[in-house]
Write a protein that holds these residues in place. Structure first.
Motif, PDB file in Angstrom:
ATOM      1  N   ILE A 479     -52.916 -40.513 -15.860  1.00 13.01           N
ATOM      2  CA  ILE A 479     -52.323 -40.911 -17.130  1.00 13.01           C
ATOM      3  C   ILE A 479     -51.075 -40.046 -17.338  1.00 13.01           C
ATOM      4  CG2 ILE A 479     -52.651 -41.043 -19.630  1.00 13.01           C
ATOM      5  CD1 ILE A 479     -54.283 -43.078 -18.091  1.00 13.01           C
ATOM      6  N   ASP A 480     -49.929 -40.721 -17.323  1.00 11.74           N
ATOM      7  CA  ASP A 480     -48.634 -40.049 -17.413  1.00 11.74           C
ATOM      8  C   ASP A 480     -48.285 -39.767 -18.872  1.00 11.74           C
ATOM      9  OD1 ASP A 480     -46.361 -38.999 -16.397  1.00 11.74           O
ATOM     10  OD2 ASP A 480     -45.510 -40.871 -15.663  1.00 11.74           O
ATOM     11  N   ASP A 481     -47.439 -38.796 -19.079  1.00  9.83           N
ATOM     12  CA  ASP A 481     -46.896 -38.476 -20.406  1.00  9.83           C
ATOM     13  C   ASP A 481     -48.004 -38.307 -21.445  1.00  9.83           C
ATOM     14  OD1 ASP A 481     -44.589 -38.979 -19.044  1.00  9.83           O
ATOM     15  OD2 ASP A 481     -44.223 -40.927 -19.943  1.00  9.83           O
ATOM     16  N   PHE A 482     -49.129 -37.714 -21.051  1.00 15.98           N
ATOM     17  CA  PHE A 482     -50.242 -37.602 -21.988  1.00 15.98           C
ATOM     18  C   PHE A 482     -49.844 -36.768 -23.202  1.00 15.98           C
ATOM     19  CE2 PHE A 482     -54.090 -35.958 -23.850  1.00 15.98           C
ATOM     20  CZ  PHE A 482     -54.834 -37.120 -23.961  1.00 15.98           C
ATOM     21  N   ILE A 502     -49.903 -33.758 -18.572  1.00 16.94           N
ATOM     22  CA  ILE A 502     -49.429 -33.347 -19.902  1.00 16.94           C
ATOM     23  C   ILE A 502     -47.918 -33.526 -19.950  1.00 16.94           C
ATOM     24  CG2 ILE A 502     -49.364 -31.486 -21.591  1.00 16.94           C
ATOM     25  CD1 ILE A 502     -51.717 -30.231 -20.204  1.00 16.94           C
ATOM     26  N   ASP A 503     -47.455 -34.216 -20.971  1.00 20.17           N
ATOM     27  CA  ASP A 503     -46.030 -34.515 -21.068  1.00 20.17           C
ATOM     28  C   ASP A 503     -45.200 -33.241 -21.204  1.00 20.17           C
ATOM     29  OD1 ASP A 503     -44.073 -36.743 -21.365  1.00 20.17           O
ATOM     30  OD2 ASP A 503     -43.562 -35.527 -23.112  1.00 20.17           O
ATOM     31  N   GLN A 504     -43.963 -33.316 -20.682  1.00 19.73           N
ATOM     32  CA  GLN A 504     -43.136 -32.101 -20.712  1.00 19.73           C
ATOM     33  C   GLN A 504     -42.730 -31.693 -22.117  1.00 19.73           C
ATOM     34  OE1 GLN A 504     -39.054 -32.645 -19.224  1.00 19.73           O
ATOM     35  NE2 GLN A 504     -39.913 -34.059 -17.746  1.00 19.73           N
ATOM     36  N   ALA A 536     -49.408 -30.345 -15.299  1.00 13.26           N
ATOM     37  CA  ALA A 536     -48.416 -30.121 -16.357  1.00 13.26           C
ATOM     38  C   ALA A 536     -47.048 -30.443 -15.776  1.00 13.26           C
ATOM     39  CB  ALA A 536     -48.469 -28.675 -16.814  1.00 13.26           C
ATOM     40  N   GLU A 537     -46.253 -31.242 -16.509  1.00 11.16           N
ATOM     41  CA  GLU A 537     -44.932 -31.561 -15.962  1.00 11.16           C
ATOM     42  C   GLU A 537     -43.822 -30.852 -16.723  1.00 11.16           C
ATOM     43  OE1 GLU A 537     -44.864 -35.877 -15.769  1.00 11.16           O
ATOM     44  OE2 GLU A 537     -44.733 -35.985 -17.936  1.00 11.16           O
ATOM     45  N   GLY A 538     -42.683 -30.721 -16.058  1.00  9.58           N
ATOM     46  CA  GLY A 538     -41.535 -30.079 -16.703  1.00  9.58           C
ATOM     47  C   GLY A 538     -41.666 -28.568 -16.825  1.00  9.58           C
TER      48      GLY A 538
END
Ligand code: C2E
Ligand code: CA
Ligand code: CA
Length: 609
Positions: A479-482, A502-504, A536-538
């Motif tokens: 699940i992207d951009d959670f 987890i969204d940035q 975790a992204e970003g």
């Protein structure tokens, strides 16, 4: 012929199961067999000694019968209790805690009264304990879920709904109109305060914040009955209008709003007058999407700004085409496909030991005139012009080809591919996915699809069916951009999802923003409880990484480790990592050689992968 034997009628759980054999019955057979054998030996020895008389044999037989009966009764009661416990376990799984406790109560009370505790008593007490613990954990998850929802759906300064909830609500309204549940026009107003920066600079940020709060309050009060006010960010407000019957009504409303905003406002002992620019967009076709509507209102707002501010504009399609510029020409996109101008970039995801575990596929458009374009500049246009599925398929197939190459050298690696909601819900998608896997002979568990939760929520039933099919193929789902959509882990609980990204937006302001840190650790904690992997992204700074590692996040992705790099450079990157003995020195200098040019500049890399 093979009729099922029916024994205990009140313990149905395992009776229908033909392979079920009671261990206790087996254990019972041994003592009974010993009794029978002893009895036989005794009788035989008496016969051999010619001493067999009824008076002698009768007490032995009676004793044996009493002993056997006692053993059988004891066994039956044990079996009954164990089966009862067995039947309670699924109830625990279904969170029916009070049912479990009700069922256990009589037996536990009895054992307390007896002041004894056999093994079965202990199992029952452990089960009771477990039911309390699980209930507590469930409540905990529920509480944190609500916290995440609240924190990620409302703007903390004004208390107004944020961009995500605003879009969600708008989409719901549009769907209601499409389903003929409502006849009204759905319209969105995008309102931007004029010269807000000047107020911020001259009176300070605190006064600026106060102004935004007060304006938010005014707008909410004024539009209470006709719509919902949101704050997408900065000095912008958005209003969803639910009861509009004619465009003329919109004009009157905008004039009223303008008057309302320009009424003097007291800030830090000074009376200030501000004006605003307003853009309005109304749903025109049955297929209008919330994102389009808001974008249109924003374009119209910029037109009002261009006209000097303090005014409003109603969106017209010609405004969009002006804003879109030549990039969005259909012929341009068609050429991009035939001339193979799209190219695959990969960005690594590393574990807490800094080891690359997987990559995310990210598209770039190597435009002959405009240089290397990031997806943010063309994905929305491709979506609205109907090219997104073609693009997704290209990326998916290219990623599978790339995965095949990677797996020959590094068999543990995976690749994640972004799939648009359009492509995801098309009937042909699952077959296409299957054909890619077969064509390149890749192991499906090394392929992951990144989809957004908003997409799942839009059509839960269809999404579930598709997800299950994909899951059966062995492919992973992330699940992207959670956190930016509906953010409900309990919703996801019933879906076949493996990873939460987890969204940035929640990573960006770590460690300055306490709230974001709380949200992150709660998401990680809950996701782990529900057995999801967390990415975790970003991640851009060491502080962010340290926080995430301490919070037990599984994987991290971000510029700190590497920007997305052209697919053909990935093997070199991995080889460097291997040479460096799987350890990345300080500042992650090993990956720096691979930083690509900024996407907006013309790329020096070859476009073929
Ligand atoms: P996304 O799925 O959330 O992808 C992550 C985006 O964050 C990527 O932007 C990536 O370059 C960027 N990023 C990664 N690390 C950092 C960091 O440390 N700091 C910052 N500021 N940004 C970071 P990109 O490549 O521009 O992609 C943007 C979005 O476009 C993606 O967001 C995804 O939603 C969409 N997209 C990209 N490729 C595809 C594709 O092939 N198909 C579809 N349907 N969408 C795609
Ligand atoms: Ca993604
Ligand atoms: Ca993302």
């Amino acid at each position: 012929m093979d009729k099922k034997q029916s024994t205990d009628t009140d313990t149905p759980t395992n009776e229908n199961n033909p392979t079920f054999v009671s261990a206790i019955w087996k254990l019972t057979i041994a003592p009974i067999a010993i009794i029978i054998i002893s009895l036989t030996v005794m009788v035989l020895s008496q016969i051999s000694r010619n001493e067999l008389t009824l008076v002698r044999i009768l007490p032995i037989i009676l004793g044996a019968i009493i002993l056997t009966t006692a053993i059988i009764m004891l066994t039956r009661s044990l079996i009954k209790r164990l089966r009862g416990i067995n039947a309670l376990l699924p109830l625990l799984g279904e969170s029916q805690f009070s049912e479990v406790r009700k069922a256990l109560a009589p037996s536990i009370n009895k054992s307390i009264k007896r002041n004894t505790a056999s093994e079965v008593d202990q199992i029952e007490r452990s089960l009771l304990d477990l039911s309390h613990k699980m209930e507590h954990q469930d409540e905990n998850i529920d509480f944190h879920n609500k916290e995440i929802e609240r924190m990620s759906l409302f703007d903390s300064l004004t208390g107004l709904v944020n961009r995500h909830l605003f879009l969600y609500e708008t989409q719901n309204d549009l769907l209601d109109v499409q389903d003929n549940k409502r006849e009204n026009i759905v319209a969105v107003i995008f309102l931007d305060l004029d010269k807000f920066k000047r107020i911020n600079d001259s009176l300070g940020h605190q006064v600026g914040d106060l102004l935004l709060k007060k304006m938010g309050k005014r707008l909410r009060k004024a539009t209470q009955k006709i719509g919902m006010v949101g704050r997408p960010g900065g000095d912008e407000f958005s209003i969803l209008l639910r009861n509009i019957r004619s465009v003329r009504q919109l004009n009157t409303l905008c004039e009223k709003l303008q008057k309302l905003i320009s009424q003097p406002i007291m800030l830090a002992d000074t009376s200030i007058v501000v004006s605003c620019s307003i853009g309005i967009a109304a749903s025109v076709s049955n297929s209008t999407k919330a994102t389009d509507l808001v974008r249109h209102a924003e374009i119209a707002m910029y037109k009002a700004k261009d006209a000097g501010g303090g005014t409003y504009r109603l969106f017209t399609p010609s405004m969009a085409s002006e804003a879109q510029d030549s990039l969005l020409l259909e012929s341009d996109i068609r050429r991009a496909f035939t001339e193979k101008e799209f190219t695959l970039y990969l960005q690594p995801k590393v574990d807490t030991d800094n080891k690359i575990q997987s990559f995310e596929s990210l598209v770039r458009w190597d435009h002959p005139k405009k240089g290397l374009l990031a997806p943010g500049l063309f994905i929305a246009a491709m979506e609205s012009m109907g090219f997104i599925s073609q693009l997704d398929d290209w990326i998916l197939e290219t990623s599978c080809r790339q995965l095949k190459i990677l797996m020959e050298h590094y068999p543990g690696l995976s690749i994640a591919v972004n799939i648009s909601s359009t492509r995801f819900s098309e009937e042909s998608f699952v077959n296409f996915l299957q054909s890619c896997i077969e064509k390149y002979g890749i192991e499906p568990e090394h392929l992951e699809l990144e989809i957004t939760e908003t997409m799942l929520m839009e059509n839960m039933a269809t999404a579930t069916t598709i997800l299950n099919k994909i899951k059966q193929m062995g492919i992973k789902i992330a699940i992207d951009d959670f956190g930016t959509g509906y953010s409900s882990l309990s919703y996801l609980k019933d879906l076949s999802v493996d990873t939460i990204k987890i969204d940035q937006a929640f990573i960006r302001d770590i460690p300055e923003n306490e709230k974001d840190m709380q949200i992150c650790s709660v998401i990680i904690y809950l996701a782990k409880q529900l057995k999801y992997k967390v990415v975790a992204e970003g991640v851009e700074t060491k502080e962010q990484m340290d926080f995430l590692v301490a919070s037990d996040c599984d994987l991290m992705q971000g510029y700190l480790f590497s920007k997305p790099i052209p697919a053909h450079k990935v093997l070199l990157m991995l080889e460097t990592e291997r040479l460096m003995n799987n350890s990345v020195p300080t500042k992650h200098s090993s990956f720096e050689d691979f930083q690509p040019a900024e996407p907006t500049e013309k790329s020096s890399y070859s476009t073929s992968d």
